[in-house]
Design a protein around this motif. Structure first.
Motif, mmCIF file in Angstrom:
data_model
loop_
_atom_site.group_PDB
_atom_site.id
_atom_site.type_symbol
_atom_site.label_atom_id
_atom_site.label_comp_id
_atom_site.label_asym_id
_atom_site.label_seq_id
_atom_site.Cartn_x
_atom_site.Cartn_y
_atom_site.Cartn_z
ATOM 1 N N ILE A 32 15.612 -4.230 28.223
ATOM 2 C CA ILE A 32 15.458 -4.601 26.640
ATOM 3 C C ILE A 32 13.785 -4.386 26.220
ATOM 4 O O ILE A 32 13.154 -4.758 27.150
ATOM 5 C CB ILE A 32 15.893 -6.126 26.795
ATOM 6 N N VAL A 33 13.718 -4.217 24.928
ATOM 7 C CA VAL A 33 12.209 -3.914 24.384
ATOM 8 C C VAL A 33 12.056 -4.687 23.378
ATOM 9 O O VAL A 33 13.010 -4.993 22.433
ATOM 10 C CB VAL A 33 12.219 -2.416 23.888
ATOM 11 N N PHE A 34 10.910 -5.474 23.602
ATOM 12 C CA PHE A 34 10.347 -6.329 22.441
ATOM 13 C C PHE A 34 9.247 -5.934 21.609
ATOM 14 O O PHE A 34 8.437 -5.210 22.228
ATOM 15 C CB PHE A 34 9.895 -7.707 23.131
ATOM 16 N N THR A 35 9.353 -5.837 20.289
ATOM 17 C CA THR A 35 8.352 -5.582 19.348
ATOM 18 C C THR A 35 7.743 -6.874 18.681
ATOM 19 O O THR A 35 8.222 -7.860 18.736
ATOM 20 C CB THR A 35 9.221 -4.509 18.568
ATOM 21 N N PRO A 36 6.596 -6.679 18.082
ATOM 22 C CA PRO A 36 5.923 -7.737 17.370
ATOM 23 C C PRO A 36 6.415 -8.231 16.120
ATOM 24 O O PRO A 36 7.386 -7.489 15.442
ATOM 25 C CB PRO A 36 4.673 -7.006 17.052
ATOM 26 N N GLU A 37 6.098 -9.023 15.501
ATOM 27 C CA GLU A 37 6.213 -9.642 14.180
ATOM 28 C C GLU A 37 5.833 -8.568 13.050
ATOM 29 O O GLU A 37 4.961 -7.920 13.418
ATOM 30 C CB GLU A 37 5.433 -10.997 13.788
ATOM 31 N N MET A 38 6.427 -8.327 12.191
ATOM 32 C CA MET A 38 6.358 -7.466 10.966
ATOM 33 C C MET A 38 5.774 -5.969 11.731
ATOM 34 O O MET A 38 4.855 -5.280 11.505
ATOM 35 C CB MET A 38 4.844 -7.823 10.415
ATOM 36 N N SER A 39 7.112 -5.587 12.256
ATOM 37 C CA SER A 39 6.900 -4.297 13.261
ATOM 38 C C SER A 39 6.721 -3.075 12.046
ATOM 39 O O SER A 39 6.604 -1.794 12.633
ATOM 40 C CB SER A 39 8.060 -4.122 14.129
ATOM 41 N N GLY A 40 7.416 -3.210 10.825
ATOM 42 C CA GLY A 40 7.669 -2.244 9.798
ATOM 43 C C GLY A 40 6.621 -2.140 8.942
ATOM 44 O O GLY A 40 6.571 -0.929 8.269
ATOM 45 N N LEU A 41 5.809 -2.982 8.683
ATOM 46 C CA LEU A 41 4.834 -3.160 7.430
ATOM 47 C C LEU A 41 4.207 -4.283 7.535
ATOM 48 O O LEU A 41 4.663 -5.442 7.798
ATOM 49 C CB LEU A 41 5.679 -3.491 6.305
ATOM 50 N N LEU A 42 2.850 -4.374 7.746
ATOM 51 C CA LEU A 42 1.746 -5.347 7.740
ATOM 52 C C LEU A 42 0.893 -5.125 6.627
ATOM 53 O O LEU A 42 -0.096 -4.316 6.821
ATOM 54 C CB LEU A 42 0.984 -4.983 8.941
ATOM 55 N N ASP A 43 1.091 -5.851 5.321
ATOM 56 C CA ASP A 43 0.301 -5.488 4.169
ATOM 57 C C ASP A 43 0.195 -6.780 3.308
ATOM 58 O O ASP A 43 1.081 -7.381 2.947
ATOM 59 C CB ASP A 43 0.891 -4.540 3.263
ATOM 60 N N ARG A 44 -1.178 -7.339 3.381
ATOM 61 C CA ARG A 44 -1.738 -8.696 2.898
ATOM 62 C C ARG A 44 -1.368 -8.549 1.136
ATOM 63 O O ARG A 44 -1.522 -9.384 0.672
ATOM 64 C CB ARG A 44 -2.663 -9.469 3.252
ATOM 65 N N ASP A 45 -1.581 -6.999 0.692
ATOM 66 C CA ASP A 45 -1.475 -6.828 -0.608
ATOM 67 C C ASP A 45 -0.061 -7.031 -1.144
ATOM 68 O O ASP A 45 0.667 -5.977 -0.760
ATOM 69 C CB ASP A 45 -2.134 -5.414 -0.803
#
Length: 273
Positions: A37-50
Motif C-alpha cells: 500500500i502506498v501513501f501520498t500527501p495532502e494535495m498530491s495533485g495541486l498545491l496553489d495558494r493563488d
C-alpha cells in the motif's frame, strides 16, 4: 501480520498534469520495492495558494486527471494506494479537500473529506482554508486486507477526539497525509503524531509535502511512520522521495494490552465556574 507500506514525500506544484505523471511513477517505484500500500500527501495533485489560478485546474471527482492517473497506476502495479487528498469541486462554489483509498483494481473503495479546516495566523503567514473549501462532516474507517484504516487530513491531527473515534470504530492504522507549514512542523509535527499513536494504540502513517513550492509556500517534510507505542520508526527528512517500512500489525494489540486507555474512556460532565 507484516504490511509493507510505501510513503511518497512530494514537492507538489501548480500543474496537475506534471503531478499526475510523477505520482504514477512514484507508485510504480514503491510497488517495485515491495510496497503493498502506498501513501501520498495532502494535495498530491495541486498545491496553489493563488485560488484564482488554481480554480481552472479543480475538477469534479469524475473528471480529475490526477485521480484517474493514480487509479490507473494502482491497477497497473497491483498495489493499494491511499491518495492523501486532492482539491476537487465541492458545493456552493467552494472546493473540497478529499482523500481516497484505491484498491489494486484501480477502484476507489473509500473517500474522506477533511473535517477541520486550517484557519490560522502564523506571524507573517495567514491561512483561511474555510474561505475556499467546504468542510466534511463524516469520519471514515476503510477496510483493507490487513487492518481497518482510519482516514484523516493534515489539520485534523490537532483534534484527538477524531483519532480516538477512528480507533474506537476499529482502526489499527491511521493515515495523516499533510502539507504542514515549516513553523508548525518544527514545533508540533513529531509530538502530535506520536501523541495520536500513543492515545489510540494505532500505527500512524503520515506522508507529507516538503520544500519550497511554486506557489511560494514552504512545507516541513519529515514523512513519518509511528508505532502504536509512539516510537518514530521512519523519518524521511526533507528530501522528496520514497520511503518504505514493514509494519507489524501485532504491535497494535501489544500496545493496547500494556495501556488499555481506549477501554477506560468514560463519559463525564464539565462544570465551569
Amino acid at each position: 501480520m507484516i504490511l509493507r507500506a510505501g510513503l511518497v514525500q512530494t514537492n507538489t506544484g501548480i500543474d496537475p498534469a506534471i503531478e499526475a505523471a510523477a505520482l504514477a511513477a512514484s507508485i510504480g517505484a514503491a510497488a517495485a520495492q515491495g510496497a503493498q500500500i502506498v501513501f501520498t500527501p495532502e494535495m498530491s495533485g495541486l498545491l496553489d495558494r493563488d485560488r484564482a489560478r488554481a480554480a481552472p485546474h479543480v475538477r469534479a471527482e469524475a473528471d480529475d486527471p490526477v485521480l484517474a492517473a493514480v487509479c490507473a497506476a494502482a491497477a497497473l502495479h497491483g498495489v493499494w494506494v491511499q491518495l492523501g487528498s486532492l482539491a476537487l469541486q465541492g458545493e456552493g462554489g467552494k472546493f473540497v479537500n478529499r482523500g481516497f483509498l484505491i484498491d489494486p483494481a484501480g477502484t476507489v473503495t473509500a473517500r474522506y473529506a477533511k473535517i477541520h479546516l486550517f484557519d490560522v495566523a502564523l506571524g507573517t503567514e495567514s491561512w483561511r482554508e474555510s474561505a475556499a473549501y467546504q468542510a466534511g462532516d463524516t469520519a471514515m474507517v476503510a477496510a483493507t486486507p490487513w487492518a481497518p484504516l482510519g482516514l484523516t487530513i493534515c489539520y485534523d491531527l490537532r483534534f484527538p477526539a477524531l483519532h480516538r473515534a477512528l480507533a474506537a470504530a476499529g482502526a489499527s492504522i491511521i493515515a495523516v497525509p499533510s502539507a504542514f507549514t515549516r513553523p508548525t512542523g518544527a514545533a508540533h509535527w513529531h509530538v502530535l503524531l506520536r501523541a495520536r499513536a500513543i492515545e489510540t494504540g494505532c500505527w500512524v502513517i503520515a506522508a507529507a509535502q516538503t520544500g519550497d513550492h511554486q506557489d511560494g509556500r514552504a512545507t516541513y517534510g519529515h514523512s513519518l511512520v509511528i508505532s502504536p507505542w509512539g516510537e518514530v520508526r521512519l523519518d524521511m527528512g526533507e528530501a522528496p522521495g520514497i520511503g518504505l517500512y514493514d509494519i507489524d500489525l501485532t504491535e497494535v494489540a501489544a500496545a493496547r494490552g500494556k495501556v488499555p486507555a481506549l477501554n477506560h474512556a468514560r463519559e463525564f460532565q464539565v462544570i465551569a465556574q
